[in-house]
Design an enzyme around this catalytic site. Structure first.
Site, short mmCIF file in Angstrom:
data_model
loop_
_atom_site.label_atom_id
_atom_site.label_comp_id
_atom_site.label_asym_id
_atom_site.label_seq_id
_atom_site.Cartn_x
_atom_site.Cartn_y
_atom_site.Cartn_z
N LYS A 42 0.81 -1.21 0.00
CA LYS A 42 0.00 0.00 0.00
C LYS A 42 0.84 1.25 0.00
CE LYS A 42 -2.25 -1.99 3.95
NZ LYS A 42 -2.75 -1.85 5.28
N GLY A 43 2.13 1.10 0.28
CA GLY A 43 2.99 2.27 0.46
C GLY A 43 3.02 3.22 -0.72
N GLU A 97 6.97 2.07 -7.10
CA GLU A 97 7.19 1.64 -5.72
C GLU A 97 7.47 2.84 -4.84
OE1 GLU A 97 7.29 -0.23 -3.21
OE2 GLU A 97 7.91 -2.29 -3.63
N ASP A 98 7.22 2.69 -3.55
CA ASP A 98 7.52 3.77 -2.62
C ASP A 98 9.02 3.87 -2.36
OD1 ASP A 98 7.54 1.34 -1.21
OD2 ASP A 98 6.29 2.04 0.44
N ASP A 101 14.73 -0.43 -0.84
CA ASP A 101 15.52 -0.49 0.39
C ASP A 101 16.51 -1.66 0.26
OD1 ASP A 101 16.10 0.22 3.12
OD2 ASP A 101 14.82 -1.40 3.81
N LYS A 129 17.39 3.82 -1.21
CA LYS A 129 18.36 3.79 -0.10
C LYS A 129 19.46 2.82 -0.49
CE LYS A 129 15.52 3.77 3.97
NZ LYS A 129 15.16 2.92 5.13
N PHE A 152 15.13 5.34 8.65
CA PHE A 152 13.76 4.85 8.46
C PHE A 152 12.85 6.07 8.33
CE2 PHE A 152 9.62 3.19 9.69
CZ PHE A 152 9.58 2.04 8.92
N VAL A 153 12.13 6.14 7.21
CA VAL A 153 11.30 7.31 6.93
C VAL A 153 9.81 6.95 6.93
CG1 VAL A 153 13.06 8.57 5.65
CG2 VAL A 153 11.58 6.96 4.43
N ASP A 159 4.68 3.93 6.07
CA ASP A 159 4.13 3.76 7.42
C ASP A 159 5.17 3.33 8.45
OD1 ASP A 159 4.35 1.07 6.19
OD2 ASP A 159 3.43 0.40 8.07
N ARG A 165 1.03 7.25 7.23
CA ARG A 165 0.98 7.24 5.76
C ARG A 165 0.40 8.54 5.20
NH1 ARG A 165 1.98 1.95 3.85
NH2 ARG A 165 1.19 0.25 5.12
P1 5GP Z 1 12.80 -3.75 0.50
O1 5GP Z 1 13.67 -3.88 1.72
O2 5GP Z 1 12.27 -5.07 0.09
O3 5GP Z 1 13.51 -3.00 -0.59
O4 5GP Z 1 11.58 -2.83 0.94
C1 5GP Z 1 10.43 -3.45 1.38
C2 5GP Z 1 9.43 -2.54 1.95
O5 5GP Z 1 9.90 -2.15 3.23
C3 5GP Z 1 9.14 -1.24 1.23
O6 5GP Z 1 8.23 -1.38 0.15
C4 5GP Z 1 8.55 -0.46 2.37
O7 5GP Z 1 7.19 -0.80 2.53
C5 5GP Z 1 9.36 -0.94 3.57
N1 5GP Z 1 10.43 0.00 3.88
C6 5GP Z 1 11.74 -0.06 3.56
N2 5GP Z 1 12.40 1.03 4.03
C7 5GP Z 1 11.47 1.78 4.66
C8 5GP Z 1 11.50 3.03 5.35
O8 5GP Z 1 12.51 3.73 5.50
N3 5GP Z 1 10.31 3.47 5.85
C9 5GP Z 1 9.14 2.77 5.75
N4 5GP Z 1 8.06 3.30 6.28
N5 5GP Z 1 9.07 1.60 5.09
C10 5GP Z 1 10.22 1.12 4.57
MG MG Z 2 5.56 -1.14 4.08
#
Ligand code: 5GP
Ligand code: MG
Length: 180
Positions: A42-43, A97-98, A101, A129, A152-153, A159, A165
């Site tokens: 949902k991000g 994507e939001d 990470d 990131k 962490f944002v 969220d 959100r």
């Molecule tokens: P990934 O680690 O697989 O690249 O990211 C997975 C998910 O972790 C992202 O889609 C997001 O929902 C959450 N995420 C990663 N970094 C952050 C952050 O800094 N803040 C928040 N709120 N969610 C994050």
């Molecule tokens: Mg998330």
């Protein structure tokens, strides 16, 4: 809610002007391609709503929902909770994507979309990131809104435990907000 924010990392104005620039690029790159713009819930919801209105070519909207088991850490255990509904065989897919990470979610999404035989797949992430990237993730986003440090944002769709959100900007929480 706003009292829990330590600092604003990206303001509303910065978000809107960067999204307008990305929109111009995407509009140029997808002219005549009728892309499927795929949002990962949902991000992405807030970013998606602003981004789609800056893409000035005919396109279709679609969504999928992934979940992994995480609080502030994503673990890489991914499941498709809701699959896309458009048949993307032979279509140009742009994944929105939001945040990129560790890369696990996007890597999983990319491979999932690939299995449906689209004509092309590109990735547009609002935030990147790079310091957090998991070894072995070779995927590189095609469009990046902002490269951010390893913090962490929250806000603008992102969220902490399903809250924050609806903040209109991207910010960092005060340490005490994590205890709530
Ligand atoms: P990934 O680690 O697989 O690249 O990211 C997975 C998910 O972790 C992202 O889609 C997001 O929902 C959450 N995420 C990663 N970094 C952050 C952050 O800094 N803040 C928040 N709120 N969610 C994050
Ligand atoms: Mg998330």
């Amino acid at each position: 809610m706003e009292n829990d924010i330590l600092k604003i990392l990206i303001s509303e104005e910065e978000l809107h002007s960067r999204i307008a620039q990305l929109g111009e690029e995407i509009t140029r790159d997808y002219a005549g391609k009728d892309p499927v713009i795929l949002g990962v819930l949902k991000g992405v919801v807030v970013f998606y709503a602003d981004m789609i209105r800056q893409i000035r070519v005919p396109c279709q909207m679609d969504f999928m929902c992934l979940s992994s088991y995480h609080g502030t850490q994503s673990t890489g255990n991914m499941v498709v909770r809701q699959d896309m509904s458009v048949d993307v065989t032979g279509r140009h897919v742009l994944i929105l994507e939001d945040i990129f990470d560790t890369g696990s979610s996007l890597d999983y999404t990319y491979r999932h979309v690939c299995s449906k035989n689209p004509a092309s797949i590109r990735i547009c992430t609002l935030l990147d990131k790079p310091e957090r990237r998991k070894p072995g993730i070779t995927l590189v986003p095609d469009y990046v809104g902002f490269t951010i440090p390893n913090e962490f944002v929250v806000g603008y769709g992102l969220d902490f435990n399903e809250h924050y959100r609806n903040l209109p900007y991207v910010g960092v929480l005060k340490p005490e907000a994590y205890q709530k």
